[in-house]
Design an enzyme around this catalytic site. Structure first.
Site, mmCIF file in Angstrom:
data_model
loop_
_atom_site.group_PDB
_atom_site.id
_atom_site.type_symbol
_atom_site.label_atom_id
_atom_site.label_comp_id
_atom_site.label_asym_id
_atom_site.label_seq_id
_atom_site.Cartn_x
_atom_site.Cartn_y
_atom_site.Cartn_z
ATOM 1 N N ARG A 259 0.835 -1.202 0.000
ATOM 2 C CA ARG A 259 0.000 0.000 0.000
ATOM 3 C C ARG A 259 0.868 1.249 0.000
ATOM 4 O O ARG A 259 1.762 1.372 0.832
ATOM 5 C CB ARG A 259 -0.919 0.008 1.225
ATOM 6 C CG ARG A 259 -1.810 -1.230 1.260
ATOM 7 C CD ARG A 259 -2.796 -1.214 2.408
ATOM 8 N NE ARG A 259 -3.594 -2.435 2.371
ATOM 9 C CZ ARG A 259 -4.586 -2.717 3.209
ATOM 10 N NH1 ARG A 259 -4.901 -1.849 4.171
ATOM 11 N NH2 ARG A 259 -5.260 -3.846 3.097
ATOM 12 N N GLU A 346 -6.657 -1.482 14.917
ATOM 13 C CA GLU A 346 -7.521 -2.213 13.991
ATOM 14 C C GLU A 346 -6.725 -3.386 13.427
ATOM 15 O O GLU A 346 -5.806 -3.195 12.632
ATOM 16 C CB GLU A 346 -7.966 -1.271 12.870
ATOM 17 C CG GLU A 346 -8.856 -1.926 11.850
ATOM 18 C CD GLU A 346 -8.976 -1.070 10.578
ATOM 19 O OE1 GLU A 346 -8.975 0.176 10.695
ATOM 20 O OE2 GLU A 346 -9.058 -1.650 9.498
ATOM 21 N N ARG A 386 0.096 -5.524 13.253
ATOM 22 C CA ARG A 386 -0.615 -5.023 14.433
ATOM 23 C C ARG A 386 -0.897 -6.128 15.436
ATOM 24 O O ARG A 386 -0.955 -5.874 16.642
ATOM 25 C CB ARG A 386 -1.907 -4.329 13.996
ATOM 26 C CG ARG A 386 -1.602 -3.030 13.250
ATOM 27 C CD ARG A 386 -2.846 -2.344 12.781
ATOM 28 N NE ARG A 386 -2.494 -1.171 11.965
ATOM 29 C CZ ARG A 386 -3.376 -0.425 11.322
ATOM 30 N NH1 ARG A 386 -4.680 -0.729 11.374
ATOM 31 N NH2 ARG A 386 -2.995 0.608 10.604
#
Length: 419
Positions: A259, A346, A386
RNA sequence: GGAGGGCUAGCCUAACAGGUAAGGCAGCGGUCUUGAAAACCGCCGGGUGAGAGCCCAUGGGGGUUCGAGUCCCCCGCCCUCCGCCA
């Protein structure tokens, strides 16, 4: 994308959805161009019908041995005019298509309307962990352990890339294996997929045209690096019709994700929170439309199960319209409390796309009860960086080590602590 | 990268020398049957339309032609070989 007829017949609903999702597309222009396009198409089709009739007559006449020279000469100009009409129709078609591809999916009826602050926490599991020593953020913890290097990747690739070493790299690999094994045990079929895909595949899942700036593109071959395995896995069934009796079809896949994070400069710059390249295990469902709502809950529960087994406290957030992605109709984010950075992270986004992606990618079902487009759903299960952050920060000890969550120990040869 | 052979509907397979995609299998519905099979009938690519119909569809895109599965050009994919390569 939405059904063209539906678009025409529910202008108010579509306008409201575009506003609620804060999309920029000019739907007025779409309707205008679409009307022009359909008029042009009708005109060219009726001329085509005339040409076809004349051609059939010429064919018959030739078989009967009659002279057709005059008839053929008479058709020359008509053929030319048809060519011009078709060119005009094709031009309009391209203009309409460009707008059409930018119209977002409709939010589901139960989705709260508003921006980020309208998001709803629908449930939570476990108590955010309180450590009996100061919480160290993962970048310090990782650096002190000598397992997280920020300088070497910066030298070779710039910012936004990570280098895990030793037991931390092993821990990531353990997570990947455990995720996939857990999904497989729940009936998901494991797939290993391409990481470079065509523009058409990216249009299919809805990354293109809207998010072109967020994608890495290999220009010489016109291929895109996938931002998530969702793209490759969903496109497995592009341009195909699935048997109703084969549904649901559920896959899990590991992949790197790429990304550009074009709009996120300066955000989450420390540690592993926001990377240009990261790893993720994704779960993807192809469902019968009648079952997609239940399937969304099942998919979310599947992702939640991972956090429970890792004993990481989390909450489930139902995203409001403004936070919903372009293609999504409904989405739960799973957020894990991480004491070092003091944030809810998240780690998973579990979305239902209704038939939006299926229509773009032409994924149909057919069976005893009828036919139509399937519903697609997907969710992270889970995003690795994460999850690693959450484990490092939740399982850290007073002496700067990290306990290995019980479910992962078999994947690390029984090792129960890192450091 | 080079040479050759291929690509027709879910699958299989036709279409002379350009004349407007023919069949079979599978599938679905029905008749018949105690039930099934067989047999027979119907449906069985997409769009549009209340319908008759009309339009589109032979890997994709162009071109030639009144008319292209068929002729020409470009591209993609598959197979066989050569070269290169982890």
């Amino acid at each position: 994308m939405l059904d063209r007829k539906f678009l025409r017949e529910h202008r108010d609903l579509v306008a409201a959805a575009v506003a609620a999702k804060r999309e920029a597309v000019d739907i007025g222009a779409y309707y205008e161009k679409d009307a022009e396009r359909r008029a042009a198409l009708q005109e060219s089709e009726s001329l085509q019908a005339e040409v076809n009739r004349a051609n059939r007559a010429i064919s018959e006449a030739k078989k009967a041995g009659l002279d057709t020279a005059a008839a053929i000469a008479g058709m020359r100009a008509t053929g030319q005019r048809l060519k011009e009409l078709n060119a005009r129709a094709a031009e309009l078609d391209a203009e309409v298509e460009a707008l059409y591809l930018r119209i977002p999916n409709l939010p589901d009826a139960g989705v709260p309307i508003g921006g980020e602050n309208a998001n709803q926490v629908v449930r939570s599991w476990g108590e955010p962990r309180r450590l009996d020593h100061p919480a160290v953020p993962h970048w310090d913890l990782g650096a002190e352990l000598g397992m997280l290097d920020v300088e070497a990747p910066a030298r070779m690739s710039g910012s936004g890339f990570s280098l895990l070493k030793g037991d931390l790299a092993r821990l990531e690999r353990a997570l990947i294996g455990w995720f996939l094994d857990t999904h497989r045990a729940a009936g998901y079929v494991e797939v290993a997929v391409p990481y470079l895909v065509s523009p058409a595949a990216m249009v299919g899942t809805g990354q293109l045209p809207k998010l072109a700036e967020d994608m890495y593109r290999c220009q010489v071959d016109d291929l895109y690096l996938i931002p998530t395995a969702e793209v490759s896995v969903t496109n497995i069934h592009r341009e195909s019709t699935l048997a109703e009796s084969d549904l649901p079809i559920r896959y899990c896949a590991f992949s790197p994700c790429f990304r550009r994070e074009a709009g996120a400069a300066g955000k989450d710059t420390r540690g592993l929170l926001r990377m240009h390249q990261f790893h993720k295990v994704e779960i993807v469902h192809f469902e019968h439309p009648d079952r997609s709502r239940e399937a969304h809950e099942e998919l979310t529960a599947q992702a939640e199960g991972l956090l429970r087994k890792l004993e990481l406290p989390y909450r489930v957030v139902l995203l409001a319209t403004g936070d919903l992605s372009f293609a999504a109709s409904r989405c739960y984010d799973l957020e894990v409390w991480s004491p070092g950075v003091g944030q809810w992270l998240e780690v998973s986004s579990c979305s239902s796309f209704t038939d939006f992606q299926a229509r773009r990618a032409q994924i149909r079902w057919k069976g005893a009860s009828g036919k139509g487009f399937v519903h697609t759903l997907n969710g992270s299960g889970l995003a690795l960086p994460r999850t690693l952050v959450a484990i490092l920060e939740n399982y850290q000890t007073a002496d700067g080590k990290v306990l290995v969550p019980a479910v992962l120990r078999p994947y690390l040869g029984g090792q129960d602590v890192i450091g």
